[in-house]
Write a protein that holds these residues in place. Structure first.
Motif, PDB file in Angstrom:
ATOM      1  N   LEU A 330      -9.362  94.318 -24.777  1.00 43.28           N
ATOM      2  CA  LEU A 330      -8.608  94.668 -23.576  1.00 43.28           C
ATOM      3  C   LEU A 330      -8.177  93.413 -22.826  1.00 43.28           C
ATOM      4  N   LYS A 331      -9.108  92.500 -22.618  1.00 44.26           N
ATOM      5  CA  LYS A 331      -8.792  91.264 -21.888  1.00 44.26           C
ATOM      6  C   LYS A 331      -7.829  90.398 -22.687  1.00 44.26           C
ATOM      7  N   LYS A 332      -8.078  90.289 -23.963  1.00 42.29           N
ATOM      8  CA  LYS A 332      -7.239  89.453 -24.834  1.00 42.29           C
ATOM      9  C   LYS A 332      -5.784  89.912 -24.810  1.00 42.29           C
ATOM     10  N   TYR A 333      -5.555  91.208 -25.046  1.00 41.62           N
ATOM     11  CA  TYR A 333      -4.185  91.697 -25.148  1.00 41.62           C
ATOM     12  C   TYR A 333      -3.535  91.896 -23.789  1.00 41.62           C
ATOM     13  N   SER A 334      -4.319  92.096 -22.747  1.00 39.52           N
ATOM     14  CA  SER A 334      -3.743  92.166 -21.403  1.00 39.52           C
ATOM     15  C   SER A 334      -3.147  90.823 -21.013  1.00 39.52           C
ATOM     16  N   ILE A 335      -3.850  89.761 -21.343  1.00 40.30           N
ATOM     17  CA  ILE A 335      -3.350  88.418 -21.035  1.00 40.30           C
ATOM     18  C   ILE A 335      -2.157  88.075 -21.926  1.00 40.30           C
ATOM     19  N   GLU A 336      -2.273  88.358 -23.216  1.00 38.94           N
ATOM     20  CA  GLU A 336      -1.200  88.019 -24.147  1.00 38.94           C
ATOM     21  C   GLU A 336       0.096  88.749 -23.821  1.00 38.94           C
ATOM     22  N   ASN A 337      -0.002  89.988 -23.329  1.00 35.23           N
ATOM     23  CA  ASN A 337       1.182  90.800 -23.068  1.00 35.23           C
ATOM     24  C   ASN A 337       1.528  90.891 -21.588  1.00 35.23           C
ATOM     25  N   ASP A 338       0.817  90.106 -20.766  1.00 38.07           N
ATOM     26  CA  ASP A 338       1.041  90.137 -19.323  1.00 38.07           C
ATOM     27  C   ASP A 338       1.004  91.580 -18.816  1.00 38.07           C
ATOM     28  N   ALA A 339      -0.009  92.333 -19.278  1.00 33.42           N
ATOM     29  CA  ALA A 339      -0.133  93.752 -18.951  1.00 33.42           C
ATOM     30  C   ALA A 339      -1.056  93.950 -17.750  1.00 33.42           C
ATOM     31  N   ILE A 340      -0.956  95.148 -17.157  1.00 30.05           N
ATOM     32  CA  ILE A 340      -1.753  95.428 -15.961  1.00 30.05           C
ATOM     33  C   ILE A 340      -3.105  96.037 -16.307  1.00 30.05           C
ATOM     34  N   VAL A 341      -3.296  96.423 -17.575  1.00 33.35           N
ATOM     35  CA  VAL A 341      -4.533  97.098 -17.975  1.00 33.35           C
ATOM     36  C   VAL A 341      -5.720  96.160 -17.842  1.00 33.35           C
ATOM     37  N   LYS A 342      -6.806  96.662 -17.236  1.00 34.49           N
ATOM     38  CA  LYS A 342      -8.001  95.838 -17.046  1.00 34.49           C
ATOM     39  C   LYS A 342      -9.260  96.465 -17.635  1.00 34.49           C
ATOM     40  N   MET A 374       1.236  99.947 -24.153  1.00 38.76           N
ATOM     41  CA  MET A 374       1.839 101.175 -23.643  1.00 38.76           C
ATOM     42  C   MET A 374       1.242 101.626 -22.315  1.00 38.76           C
ATOM     43  N   GLY A 375       0.157 100.986 -21.885  1.00 42.82           N
ATOM     44  CA  GLY A 375      -0.543 101.410 -20.680  1.00 42.82           C
ATOM     45  C   GLY A 375       0.288 101.260 -19.418  1.00 42.82           C
ATOM     46  N   SER A 376       0.107 102.196 -18.487  1.00 46.63           N
ATOM     47  CA  SER A 376       0.874 102.169 -17.232  1.00 46.63           C
ATOM     48  C   SER A 376      -0.029 102.093 -16.001  1.00 46.63           C
ATOM     49  N   SER A 377      -1.336 101.904 -16.228  1.00 47.16           N
ATOM     50  CA  SER A 377      -2.263 101.808 -15.099  1.00 47.16           C
ATOM     51  C   SER A 377      -3.351 100.780 -15.429  1.00 47.16           C
ATOM     52  N   GLU A 378      -4.077 100.342 -14.408  1.00 47.69           N
ATOM     53  CA  GLU A 378      -5.106  99.329 -14.620  1.00 47.69           C
ATOM     54  C   GLU A 378      -6.276  99.868 -15.428  1.00 47.69           C
ATOM     55  N   VAL A 379      -6.566 101.158 -15.281  1.00 47.27           N
ATOM     56  CA  VAL A 379      -7.704 101.771 -15.983  1.00 47.27           C
ATOM     57  C   VAL A 379      -7.173 102.771 -17.008  1.00 47.27           C
ATOM     58  N   LEU A 380      -7.446 102.522 -18.279  1.00 47.53           N
ATOM     59  CA  LEU A 380      -7.011 103.433 -19.334  1.00 47.53           C
ATOM     60  C   LEU A 380      -7.867 104.696 -19.323  1.00 47.53           C
ATOM     61  N   GLN A 381      -7.204 105.828 -19.519  1.00 51.23           N
ATOM     62  CA  GLN A 381      -7.900 107.109 -19.588  1.00 51.23           C
ATOM     63  C   GLN A 381      -7.677 107.753 -20.944  1.00 51.23           C
ATOM     64  N   ARG A 382      -8.467 108.756 -21.238  1.00 53.20           N
ATOM     65  CA  ARG A 382      -8.506 109.318 -22.580  1.00 53.20           C
ATOM     66  C   ARG A 382      -7.137 109.780 -23.080  1.00 53.20           C
ATOM     67  N   GLU A 383      -6.358 110.400 -22.198  1.00 55.75           N
ATOM     68  CA  GLU A 383      -5.072 110.932 -22.647  1.00 55.75           C
ATOM     69  C   GLU A 383      -4.126 109.835 -23.128  1.00 55.75           C
ATOM     70  N   GLN A 384      -4.356 108.598 -22.682  1.00 59.14           N
ATOM     71  CA  GLN A 384      -3.500 107.501 -23.119  1.00 59.14           C
ATOM     72  C   GLN A 384      -3.777 107.071 -24.563  1.00 59.14           C
ATOM     73  N   PHE A 385      -4.850 107.599 -25.150  1.00 59.62           N
ATOM     74  CA  PHE A 385      -5.168 107.301 -26.550  1.00 59.62           C
ATOM     75  C   PHE A 385      -4.734 108.439 -27.470  1.00 59.62           C
ATOM     76  N   THR A 386      -4.125 109.473 -26.903  1.00 58.41           N
ATOM     77  CA  THR A 386      -3.702 110.617 -27.716  1.00 58.41           C
ATOM     78  C   THR A 386      -2.713 110.167 -28.779  1.00 58.41           C
ATOM     79  N   GLY A 387      -2.987 110.564 -30.021  1.00 60.14           N
ATOM     80  CA  GLY A 387      -2.093 110.224 -31.120  1.00 60.14           C
ATOM     81  C   GLY A 387      -2.404 108.928 -31.808  1.00 60.14           C
ATOM     82  N   LEU A 388      -3.301 108.113 -31.242  1.00 55.67           N
ATOM     83  CA  LEU A 388      -3.630 106.830 -31.857  1.00 55.67           C
ATOM     84  C   LEU A 388      -4.654 106.975 -32.968  1.00 55.67           C
ATOM     85  N   PHE A 389      -5.432 108.055 -32.936  1.00 55.66           N
ATOM     86  CA  PHE A 389      -6.462 108.270 -33.951  1.00 55.66           C
ATOM     87  C   PHE A 389      -5.972 109.368 -34.902  1.00 55.66           C
TER      88      PHE A 389
END
Length: 464
Positions: A330-342, A374-389
């Protein structure tokens, strides 16, 4: 890290007091000095986040002070101030380590904007240092990346075997980090300053793999227009990783065995014997004893490679590491992609820990990367993983739909759900359903003809 303590260096009393007052209103801890000697003495005694330094002062000019400050405290940010700015002076200041150059007179807003830029710069420096450090940990497999006892034993084993020249065979499922372990062995060894060379044995046909490993002379075969140095030569005095060793042909196995035993070989089409000193690490996701029983892998080569065996557990066998890995990526890709997810919430983390991860760490890494992008908020929630598995979701979908439905209806719903999960990609959907693309198209055409539901028609029109 943000700017807190600031040193203002200026022989002009009014200018110095004006800047100090401006910075004090901004909430900074301010110290001042009226000349270069006093400034250097202060820097020698105390640490400062930022220094505003006047260019023209009696005794010691700003450029001289800059050089001495940077020698004492390289990480302190220095901004030069002058009423007589030129491009040449600015370039010289930057070369000597100044962060920026500001022309007098300046406004409080200019100062605040400048400090904001400094804060952003400092934040990036700290993050880069952190990730460079963690990248080294990741590559060298520092134990902080696992709480699992079996993995801890492997880390200790790496340290013990790294300094030897013994061949290592790393076995484990795809995505468990076999190459990472191979690199760790190299980096912990006295060969760490020498080359680490990797060859994917599964990616090349026999003739190409032979040339890739041993090199070839000009004219050795059609298309060999120049001499080529092989991977064994490139890895001399270093480490050679033979990835997916189980995929090599019997002919290459025989030649590889000779290199391991005699530490010499000839290039394809050549007569000169080349001596080498290479540490061999091999990896495979297959059970080589089974391959030996099938007659596809040489037993003598197996024992030559398997001097030090390492078997990596799957991620589902070390679930206690999942939160650690989730946080890291999470930290690695948030920094690499300048994302808001924490972070992820607790329910989501529990969900991730329960998943079986058939693709192991590689799958987790990819899932987290996609969710961060693809995240749109600082805290990822379960529904944001729908379809990834996809593997798990399809199994759950099939199980849910089966109850109380005709087999044909189950099939139809499963196909629609799969198409939705693949974004309408028929080729991908056919792969997941284990049918041909032609069969899938025929079924969709039949459903289209039979469809009575506007919802079904809408789905079909979307995926066509």
């Amino acid at each position: 890290m943000s700017v807190e303590k600031v040193l203002v260096v200026d022989d002009d009393t009014l200018g110095r007091e004006y800047l100090c007052e401006t910075l004090t209103r901004g909430g900074y801890d301010i110290v001042s000095a009226s000349d270069g000697q006093q400034a250097i003495a202060r820097v020698g005694r105390e640490g400062y986040d930022l220094i505003f330094l006047d260019m023209k002062m009696p005794g010691m000019c700003g450029m001289e002070v800059l050089e001495k400050v940077k020698a004492i405290s390289p990480e302190t940010v220095v901004i030069l101030m002058t009423a007589y700015g030129t491009i040449e002076t600015a370039v010289e200041a930057m070369k000597k380590g100044a962060y920026d150059y500001i022309i007098k007179p300046f406004s409080p807003d200019q100062i605040e904007r400048l400090i904001s830029r400094v804060n952003e710069r400092q934040k990036l420096i700290i993050e880069n240092k952190y990730w460079r450090a963690n990248s080294n940990i990741d590559e060298k497999l520092n134990p902080v990346f696992s709480r699992n006892s079996r993995m801890s034993q492997i880390y200790e084993q790496i340290k013990k075997i790294a300094q030897s020249k013994a061949s290592v065979l790393i076995q484990g499922e795809s995505g468990t980090g076999k190459e990472l372990v191979a690199r760790a062995i190299h980096y912990h060894s006295h060969r760490c300053e020498k080359p680490f060379i990797r060859v994917n044995c599964a990616a090349l046909a026999e003739t190409l793999l032979e040339s890739e490993l041993f090199g070839h002379e000009r004219g050795a075969y059609t298309g060999a227009n120049s001499k080529r140095v092989g991977r064994f030569e490139l890895a001399n005095e270093g480490t050679l990783l033979l990835d997916e060793i189980s995929e090599i042909s019997p002919n290459i196995q025989a030649k590889l065995l000779r290199v391991l035993e005699e530490e010499e070989f000839e290039r394809v089409g050549g007569e000169k014997t080349i001596k080498i000193d290479v540490r061999i690490v091999a990896t495979t996701n297959r059970d080589l004893m089974d391959e030996i029983h099938k007659g596809t892998f040489r037993e003598d080569l197996f024992y030559r490679l398997n001097v030090v065996p390492i078997h990596l557990p799957s991620l589902r066998e070390r679930r206690e590491d999942i939160p650690l890995l989730v946080d890291y990526y999470l930290k690695k890709y948030s920094i690499e992609n300048d994302a808001i997810v924490k972070s992820v919430d607790k329910e989501t983390l529990d969900y991730l820990c329960q998943y079986n991860w058939p693709g192991n760490v590689r799958e987790l890494k990819n899932v987290i990367q996609r969710s961060v992008v693809m995240g749109s908020s600082e805290v990822l929630q379960r529904e944001q993983f729908t379809g990834l598995f996809i593997h798990q979701d399809l199994k759950q979908t099939e199980s849910t739909l089966t109850a109380g439905k005709a087999i044909e209806d189950v099939e139809k719903d499963l196909i629609y759900n799969t198409l939705e999960k693949t974004g309408g990609n028929k080729t991908k959907a056919a792969e997941l359903l284990k049918i041909t693309t032609r069969t899938l198209r025929n079924k969709l055409n039949r459903y289209d003809a039979e469809s009575k539901s506007s919802q079904e028609r809408e789905i079909i029109s979307c995926v066509k």
